[in-house]
Design an enzyme around this catalytic site. Structure first.
Site, PDB file in Angstrom:
ATOM      1  N   PHE A 237       0.818  -1.218   0.000  1.00 22.09           N
ATOM      2  CA  PHE A 237       0.000   0.000   0.000  1.00 22.09           C
ATOM      3  C   PHE A 237       0.846   1.261   0.000  1.00 22.09           C
ATOM      4  CE2 PHE A 237      -2.123  -3.354   2.541  1.00 22.09           C
ATOM      5  CZ  PHE A 237      -2.954  -3.809   1.531  1.00 22.09           C
ATOM      6  N   GLY A 464       0.241  -9.167  -3.842  1.00 18.79           N
ATOM      7  CA  GLY A 464      -1.043  -9.732  -3.444  1.00 18.79           C
ATOM      8  C   GLY A 464      -2.141  -9.242  -4.369  1.00 18.79           C
ATOM      9  N   LYS A 633     -11.907 -10.919 -11.818  1.00 17.66           N
ATOM     10  CA  LYS A 633     -11.936 -11.279 -10.400  1.00 17.66           C
ATOM     11  C   LYS A 633     -10.895 -10.501  -9.592  1.00 17.66           C
ATOM     12  CE  LYS A 633     -12.338 -15.492  -7.678  1.00 17.66           C
ATOM     13  NZ  LYS A 633     -12.320 -16.967  -7.796  1.00 17.66           N
ATOM     14  N   THR A 634      -9.636 -10.505 -10.072  1.00 27.22           N
ATOM     15  CA  THR A 634      -8.607  -9.787  -9.314  1.00 27.22           C
ATOM     16  C   THR A 634      -8.829  -8.276  -9.394  1.00 27.22           C
ATOM     17  OG1 THR A 634      -7.085  -9.883 -11.198  1.00 27.22           O
ATOM     18  CG2 THR A 634      -6.867 -11.598  -9.527  1.00 27.22           C
ATOM     19  N   LYS A 701      -5.605   0.848 -17.484  1.00 34.05           N
ATOM     20  CA  LYS A 701      -5.431   2.110 -16.770  1.00 34.05           C
ATOM     21  C   LYS A 701      -5.084   1.955 -15.276  1.00 34.05           C
ATOM     22  CE  LYS A 701      -9.110   4.576 -18.356  1.00 34.05           C
ATOM     23  NZ  LYS A 701      -9.810   5.832 -18.773  1.00 34.05           N
ATOM     24  N   GLU A 705      -5.482   1.754  -6.789  1.00 36.63           N
ATOM     25  CA  GLU A 705      -5.688   2.898  -5.903  1.00 36.63           C
ATOM     26  C   GLU A 705      -7.015   3.601  -6.161  1.00 36.63           C
ATOM     27  OE1 GLU A 705      -1.953   4.500  -4.906  1.00 36.63           O
ATOM     28  OE2 GLU A 705      -0.953   3.349  -6.441  1.00 36.63           O
TER      29      GLU A 705
END
Ligand code: MOS
Length: 738
Positions: A237, A464, A633-634, A701, A705
């Site tokens: 993150f 992840g 899905k991801t 794109k 975030e």
């Protein structure tokens, strides 16, 4: 194309993770390993007068104690603002203390317990000076950074003062956000092992390439002698996106003791060692006509930084481009405090900036008596007003339409406190999401093996997010191979270089390199088939050849077919490989020809208990334009993760420090709350975008975030609609509503 791309594939690394066999940085079994434990400063400003390491050195199992008195010199990484070091403050180089929790010694022992015990025996005396730990106590001396992510910290277009003076309705408000910490599940950790003058470090990092470069610079060694390995990373993150001091300390300790050294930061040490999101203070002056057209927007943002570094939280970025407005001024300043260097944290700039801007837009809508969605539509930006460039693509209108429809927004009442469910107040709110498209140079190697499988290699990393999985999909589709026959190697600096996984750049940057390398391999194999007299495809035109399921055939003539394996075997059994180096660096919003952004819209319902002030998020509908979706899905998981982060930002997350001495009072997940399952409703994520042909060869794109941008404002706006109380200071804890 697109047999595999876009499909909601399960993660290829899923089984390894749920069985515990995916190895993280601290989990590598290295023979003869020694363990490091850090000693942290207990004052926020001053100098170390005495540091007594005698007891620690004679404690059982201790191999070395490094302090500023005996640590080898480290070489500075400059320039830091444009660079990759999280902090320019090198550890253990002098007696100066700038903040509470600064690393001042490292103890190495033969077990972790002995290292920790010995660390507790180090005695320190300080010459203390009065600290200024808080942003609000340093507001008298704001100053601009030289730049933020390569962009000027100030901007101005049109005549903002005249625009405000000419407005029918004017809003002047200040919004504040607190210090926040990243809290990935995996703590930062390094194992450093020397072999002669070669160093290998296993590191929990979002950037094996920066880690290699920065640590090699600090240690004054050739980068090619330093190998960085990170096959799996348990979230970052942003706090693993730049390089902090601990890998260098592990390397020094390993050299000093002649043994490999493992240094794992404790959860508490993570709060002072790997950055944080700066608190922000954002003043907005917004003017509009009675019809709701913006006449001016003035943004003044302030964040904090320590004396030795500049890192500014870019809260003004969205104010420059999100809405159509001719008269805009933005400023991002910093103030100096006694705290560590802040850093990027999920949507740095845009996450707190969107709380201010999208709260202000909501307030303006109520002041005008307009539906908040209608106000956004009336100020929809048809182009990038800051540069005048067209958008590379922009699905924002469709995001609004789809999310509003899924939510049932048209049944909304404009009046606050007008909805109830039993004894709960019900509120509906919305906000816009927008995040720039970042692309950085990336390289990939694709090798088609003689048995008809393929290997992809790139020095990227999977935090992840699903990098292994989406790169497998990109290569499989481009090569015409089944998903199962492609293997992707990541997380090793010996592989072709790839950028930091930050700014949601990986799918676009690394994906494009993998795509172009795979296309080069496919083109080469097709070329070989059509020139090979023994091939059934001999003599056909390249554009007629289809690759699918490990075979090549001529379109419309499936009898002219052969497998990759047959072709390669006949050609001598050598693999066919190609490497592609993408050198493009296009900064979103500052691209040479286009404004490039991902978009989204959040529509949110909250229930508020009027007696306790408790806010529950009960419904969430979001629609997003992320360009081409590589894996439904991801990608959905990324958006859900961003929104969950946003719910935490709205309602819970804040780091509490003692206002006098700066000591962090909540350095763990019992004091620093993040959402758990019970705090998060079923999140409806819709994708409305199309591949962005201008952004990059894949049309991606970025998704990591975008979800947090606008999320906290959407909750705050819903809370206002429920209660009639406008909270301009995050997080929205019950005490602020009572
Ligand atoms: Mo993200 S803050 O760029 O890891």
């Amino acid at each position: 194309m697109s047999v595999v791309i876009g499909q909601p594939r399960d993660r290829v690394d899923g089984p390894l993770k749920v069985t515990g066999s995916a190895r993280y940085a601290a989990e590598f079994a290295i023979p003869d390993l020694a363990y490091g434990a850090l000693v942290m400063s207990t004052i926020a400003n001053g100098r170390i007068r005495e540091i007594d390491t005698g007891a620690a050195e004679s404690a059982p199992g201790v191999l070395a104690v490094l302090t500023h008195r005996n640590a080898p010199r480290l070489h500075a990484v400059v320039p830091v603002p444009a660079g990759f070091a999280g902090s320019s403050l090198l550890p253990l180089q002098d007696d100066r203390v700038y903040y509470q929790g600064q690393q001042i010694a490292v103890v190495v022992a033969d077990t972790l317990e002995r290292a920790q015990h010995a660390a507790s025996l180090v005695r320190v005396e300080y010459d203390e000076e009065p600290p200024i730990p808080r942003l609000e106590d340093a507001l008298d001396a704001p100053f601009p950074p030289s730049s933020i992510f390569g962009t000027p910290p100030y901007s101005r277009r049109g005549e903002p003062e005249q625009g405000l003076a000419a407005a029918d309705v004017r809003l002047d408000q200040t919004y504040t956000t607190p210090t926040e910490h990243h809290n990935p599940m995996e703590p930062s950790a390094t194992i450093a092992a020397w072999d002669g003058d070669h160093l290998t470090i296993h590191d929990a990092t979002q950037s094996i390439s920066f880690t290699q470069e920065v640590i090699a610079t600090m240690l004054e060694m050739p980068a090619e002698n330093l190998r960085v390995v990170a096959p799996y990373v348990g979230g970052g993150f942003g706090c693993k996106g730049t390089v902090w001091p601990h890998p260098a300390l592990a390397a020094l300790a390993a050299r000093q003791t002649g043994r490999p050294v493992k240094l794992v930061l404790t959860r508490a040490q993570m709060y002072t060692s790997v950055g944080y999101r700066s608190p922000t203070r954002q003043q907005y002056s917004v003017g509009a006509t009675r019809e709701g057209k913006l006449t001016a927007l003035v943004h003044r943002g302030i964040s904090q930084t320590p004396a030795y570094d500049e890192f500014a939280e870019f809260t003004g970025s969205l104010s420059r481009i999100l809405y159509a407005c001719a008269n805009v001024e933005t400023r991002n300043d910093m103030v100096t405090v006694n705290a560590g260097t802040p850093t990027i944290m999920r949507a740095p700039g845009e996450a707190p900036g969107s709380f201010g801007l999208e709260s202000a837009m909501d307030e303006l809508a109520y002041a005008l008596g307009l539906d908040p969605l209608e106000l956004r539509l009336r100020n929809y930006a048809e182009r990038d007003f800051e540069t005048g460039h067209p958008w590379s693509s922009n699905g924002l209108r469709e995001c609004y339409r789809r999310a509003a429809e899924r939510f049932g927004w048209e049944r909304r009442s404009l009046t606050p406190r007008s909805l109830r469910a039993g004894d709960r107040l019900v509120g509906w709110g919305m906000a816009t999401a927008c995040y720039p498209v970042w692309i950085f140079p990336a390289s990939a190697l694709v090798r088609l093996l003689p048995d008809g499988r393929a290997l992809v290699q790139t020095g990227s990393q999977d935090l992840g997010t699903g990098t292994y999985t989406v790169m497998t999909q990109v290569a499989a589709d481009t090569l015409g191979l089944p998903f199962e026959r492609v293997r992707v190697d990541l997380g090793d600096s010996a592989l072709p270089p790839a950028p930091t996984s930050g700014g949601s750049d990986t799918a676009a940057s690394v994906g494009s390199a993998v795509y172009l390398a795979a296309r080069a391999v496919r083109d080469e194999v097709v070329r070989r088939a059509i020139v090979d007299p023994a091939s059934p495809l001999h003599g056909s035109a390249p554009e007629q050849v289809v690759v699918e399921d490990g075979r090549l055939f001529v379109a419309g003539n499936p009898a002219r077919v052969e497998t990759y394996a047959a072709l390669l075997e006949r050609q001598g059994g050598a693999p066919v490989e190609a490497r592609h180096d993408c050198t493009d660096t296009v900064m979103g919003g500052n691209g040479p020809r286009f404004g490039m952004h991902a978009y989204g819209a959040h529509f949110v319902e909250v229930h508020v208990d009027p007696l306790s002030g408790e806010v529950r998020v009960t419904r969430w509908a979001g629609a997003f334009d992320i360009g081409r979706v590589l894996n439904a899905k991801t990608a959905r998981s990324q958006l859900m993760g961003g929104i969950t982060f946003g719910i935490g930002m709205a309602l819970m997350e804040h780091t509490v420090a003692d206002p006098r001495v700066g000591r962090i009072l909540t350095p763990n997940l019992s004091g620093y709350l993040v959402p758990v399952h019970a705090d998060v409703p079923d999140i409806d994520v819709q994708f409305v975008g199309a591949p962005d042909e201008h952004a990059n060869p894949l049309g991606v794109k970025g998704a990591g975030e975008l979800g947090i941008v606008g999320a906290a404002a959407a909750v705050a706006n819903a809370v206002y609609h429920a209660t009639g109380v406008r909270i301009r200071d995050l997080p929205i804890t019950p005490d602020k509503l009572l």
